[in-house]
Design a protein around this motif. Structure first.
Motif, short mmCIF file in Angstrom:
data_model
loop_
_atom_site.label_atom_id
_atom_site.label_comp_id
_atom_site.label_asym_id
_atom_site.label_seq_id
_atom_site.Cartn_x
_atom_site.Cartn_y
_atom_site.Cartn_z
N SER A 56 -10.89 -21.78 7.51
CA SER A 56 -10.59 -22.09 6.02
C SER A 56 -12.00 -22.16 5.51
O SER A 56 -12.31 -21.54 4.34
CB SER A 56 -9.75 -23.26 5.95
OG SER A 56 -8.52 -23.10 6.30
N ARG A 57 -12.98 -23.05 5.91
CA ARG A 57 -14.11 -23.21 5.20
C ARG A 57 -15.18 -21.90 5.37
O ARG A 57 -15.71 -21.56 4.35
CB ARG A 57 -15.02 -24.22 6.38
CG ARG A 57 -16.35 -24.53 5.75
CD ARG A 57 -17.04 -25.46 6.52
NE ARG A 57 -18.29 -25.59 6.16
CZ ARG A 57 -19.29 -26.37 6.73
NH1 ARG A 57 -19.19 -26.55 7.94
NH2 ARG A 57 -20.60 -26.46 6.20
N ARG A 58 -14.98 -20.98 6.47
CA ARG A 58 -15.62 -19.70 6.42
C ARG A 58 -14.89 -19.02 5.02
O ARG A 58 -15.60 -17.95 4.41
CB ARG A 58 -15.61 -18.81 7.62
CG ARG A 58 -16.64 -19.59 8.58
CD ARG A 58 -16.41 -18.70 9.98
NE ARG A 58 -16.98 -19.16 11.12
CZ ARG A 58 -16.44 -20.10 11.94
NH1 ARG A 58 -15.31 -20.20 12.19
NH2 ARG A 58 -17.41 -20.66 12.95
N ASP A 59 -13.60 -18.86 4.78
CA ASP A 59 -13.24 -17.98 3.90
C ASP A 59 -13.41 -18.71 2.61
O ASP A 59 -13.86 -17.86 1.51
CB ASP A 59 -11.52 -18.30 4.07
CG ASP A 59 -10.96 -17.59 5.08
OD1 ASP A 59 -11.73 -16.72 5.70
OD2 ASP A 59 -9.92 -17.65 5.47
N GLY A 60 -13.61 -19.93 2.28
CA GLY A 60 -14.21 -20.71 1.38
C GLY A 60 -15.25 -20.27 0.90
O GLY A 60 -15.96 -19.71 -0.31
N LEU A 61 -16.44 -20.09 1.85
CA LEU A 61 -17.76 -19.54 1.54
C LEU A 61 -17.74 -18.09 1.31
O LEU A 61 -18.61 -17.57 0.31
CB LEU A 61 -18.65 -19.85 2.90
CG LEU A 61 -18.92 -21.42 3.19
CD1 LEU A 61 -19.76 -21.40 4.65
CD2 LEU A 61 -19.65 -22.06 1.96
N GLN A 62 -17.01 -17.39 1.88
CA GLN A 62 -16.69 -15.85 1.41
C GLN A 62 -16.36 -15.76 -0.12
O GLN A 62 -16.89 -15.14 -0.82
CB GLN A 62 -15.88 -15.16 2.26
CG GLN A 62 -16.57 -14.92 3.53
CD GLN A 62 -17.36 -13.79 3.66
OE1 GLN A 62 -18.15 -13.27 2.82
NE2 GLN A 62 -17.62 -13.34 5.04
N LEU A 63 -15.32 -16.49 -0.50
CA LEU A 63 -14.72 -16.67 -1.86
C LEU A 63 -15.75 -17.02 -2.85
O LEU A 63 -16.00 -16.37 -3.98
CB LEU A 63 -13.29 -17.48 -1.82
CG LEU A 63 -12.75 -17.37 -2.76
CD1 LEU A 63 -12.36 -15.90 -3.36
CD2 LEU A 63 -11.37 -18.19 -2.81
N LEU A 64 -16.72 -17.94 -2.55
CA LEU A 64 -17.79 -18.37 -3.39
C LEU A 64 -18.73 -17.42 -3.47
O LEU A 64 -19.69 -17.38 -4.76
CB LEU A 64 -18.32 -19.84 -2.80
CG LEU A 64 -17.36 -20.95 -2.81
CD1 LEU A 64 -18.56 -22.05 -2.12
CD2 LEU A 64 -17.40 -21.45 -4.21
N GLN A 65 -18.76 -16.34 -2.64
CA GLN A 65 -19.82 -15.25 -3.10
C GLN A 65 -19.47 -14.54 -4.32
O GLN A 65 -20.20 -13.70 -4.98
CB GLN A 65 -19.98 -14.29 -2.09
CG GLN A 65 -20.56 -14.82 -0.71
CD GLN A 65 -20.97 -13.87 0.22
OE1 GLN A 65 -20.18 -12.77 0.22
NE2 GLN A 65 -21.90 -14.02 1.03
N ALA A 66 -18.20 -14.67 -4.87
CA ALA A 66 -17.71 -14.33 -6.10
C ALA A 66 -18.44 -14.94 -7.31
O ALA A 66 -18.30 -14.14 -8.56
CB ALA A 66 -16.18 -14.23 -6.28
N PHE A 67 -19.01 -15.95 -7.14
CA PHE A 67 -19.57 -16.88 -8.23
C PHE A 67 -20.93 -17.06 -8.12
O PHE A 67 -21.72 -17.23 -7.10
CB PHE A 67 -19.02 -18.30 -8.15
CG PHE A 67 -17.29 -18.25 -8.32
CD1 PHE A 67 -16.78 -18.08 -9.50
CD2 PHE A 67 -16.46 -18.03 -7.21
CE1 PHE A 67 -15.61 -18.12 -9.55
CE2 PHE A 67 -15.26 -18.08 -7.19
CZ PHE A 67 -14.64 -17.92 -8.59
N SER A 68 -21.74 -16.65 -9.05
CA SER A 68 -23.12 -16.57 -9.23
C SER A 68 -23.46 -18.53 -9.35
O SER A 68 -23.05 -19.40 -9.44
CB SER A 68 -23.70 -16.34 -10.79
OG SER A 68 -24.98 -16.81 -10.79
#
Length: 324
Positions: free
Chosen positions: A144-156
């Motif tokens: 879940s943490r890895r998914d969260g970090l990947q998802l955060l790449q959508a944000f500057s």
């Protein structure tokens, strides 16, 4: 172009060589962000109808606790549609649907469906999705943490909560794989120097990390974030690193910054002429040498290795009877 070109067979230097795959991958990592779909957990599942629970599922076994109706619906809901654009548009226009997607992710166990849901969430990035990503990135579950970090790449990283979370986790993280992902998540952004300085300071420290993957990622990210520093000493030191992946990051950094010095050129010539190292790394070194002034002997080495590591040589090496 050196004078030797007039005496040698015509070989175009600038633009003549394609970027080696390893160099393209490293530069993509440094300039990454906005990854969707299979970057999370595999290919997206195809669209399908809602799956009704069977009678056996409606009556749980005695050994299993009863699921809540919400969790059961989240686990059995159909995957999102194949049209990522329409799904993200709907999620942005309909807050209830966006909340449903996040709830379905929370109850989903199938990696493909989780990946499809995360792809839609990333393409529909807004403040609500950012809050969800920040919570995921703090989750004790590693996936879940890895998914969260990947998802955060959508944000500057001009988003202060995103930047502060990454810096805090970089300071606290001890697992090299997770630390490398955190460093790779530092997608370059235009920020005041007061905000870029803390990022650059972390990267300076991580360039001497025991794990070569962390060192390589930190070298490449330094070329994007530490704009006030002279990158030549950093890249030269990385060229001397015993690990090939750090050397490859240094080569990519030379191309990204166009750093020049006689000792950088000597290091690249040595790599290019070393038959014992990986073919892709030699090709990357040759590609970087296109931007350096070469004397006649250096040009002859450049030309020979360019032929040895070029596409034709690579195809021949994989034919029967040839080495790897």
């Amino acid at each position: 172009m050196p004078a030797a070109q007039a005496d040698a067979a015509p070989v175009q230097r600038p633009g003549a060589l394609r970027q080696p795959a390893v160099l393209v991958a490293l530069l993509a990592a440094a300039l990454g962000g906005g990854l969707v779909g299979s970057q999370f957990a595999g290919p997206r599942a195809s669209a399908g109808a809602d799956v009704a629970p069977s009678r056996a599922e409606e009556v749980p076994r005695a050994a299993q606790p009863l699921r809540s109706a919400r969790a059961f619906r989240a686990a059995t809901a159909a995957p999102v549609g194949d049209d990522l654009g329409s799904e993200s548009t709907r999620a942005l226009r309909d807050p209830a649907y966006l909340r449903e997607l996040m709830a379905r992710y929370a109850g989903e166990t199938d990696p493909d469906r989780r990946g499809a849901l995360l792809a839609v969430l990333q393409s529909a990035a807004n403040d609500q999705v950012m809050g969800f990503a920040l919570r995921l990135a703090e989750d004790p579950d590693p996936q879940s943490r890895r998914d969260g970090l990947q998802l955060l790449q959508a944000f500057s990283l001009d988003r202060t909560p995103v930047r502060e979370l990454l810096l805090r986790q970089i300071d606290d993280e001890r697992d090299p794989d997770m630390l490398r992902q955190l460093v790779d998540t530092l997608t370059p952004a235009v920020l005041p120097v007061e905000d870029t300085a803390p990022i650059a300071e972390r990267l300076v420290r991580l360039r001497s990390h025991p794990d070569p993957g962390v060192r390589a990622s930190s070298v490449l990210q330094s070329t994007q974030w530490d704009r006030q520093a002279d990158m030549e000493p950093v890249l030269y030191e990385a060229m001397l690193d015993p690990e090939p992946q750090v050397q490859q990051a240094a080569i990519a950094g030379v191309n990204a910054t166009l750093a020049h010095s006689p000792r950088l050129k000597d290091a690249l010539l040595e790599m290019a002429g070393n038959d014992a190292i990986d073919r892709d790394q030699r090709a990357a070194a040759v590609f970087a040498l296109q931007n350096f002034p070469l004397d006649r002997d250096e040009y002859e080495l450049y030309r020979r290795v360019a032929i040895e590591t070029g596409p034709a040589a690579s195809e021949a090496a994989h034919e029967p009877g040839h080495g790897p």
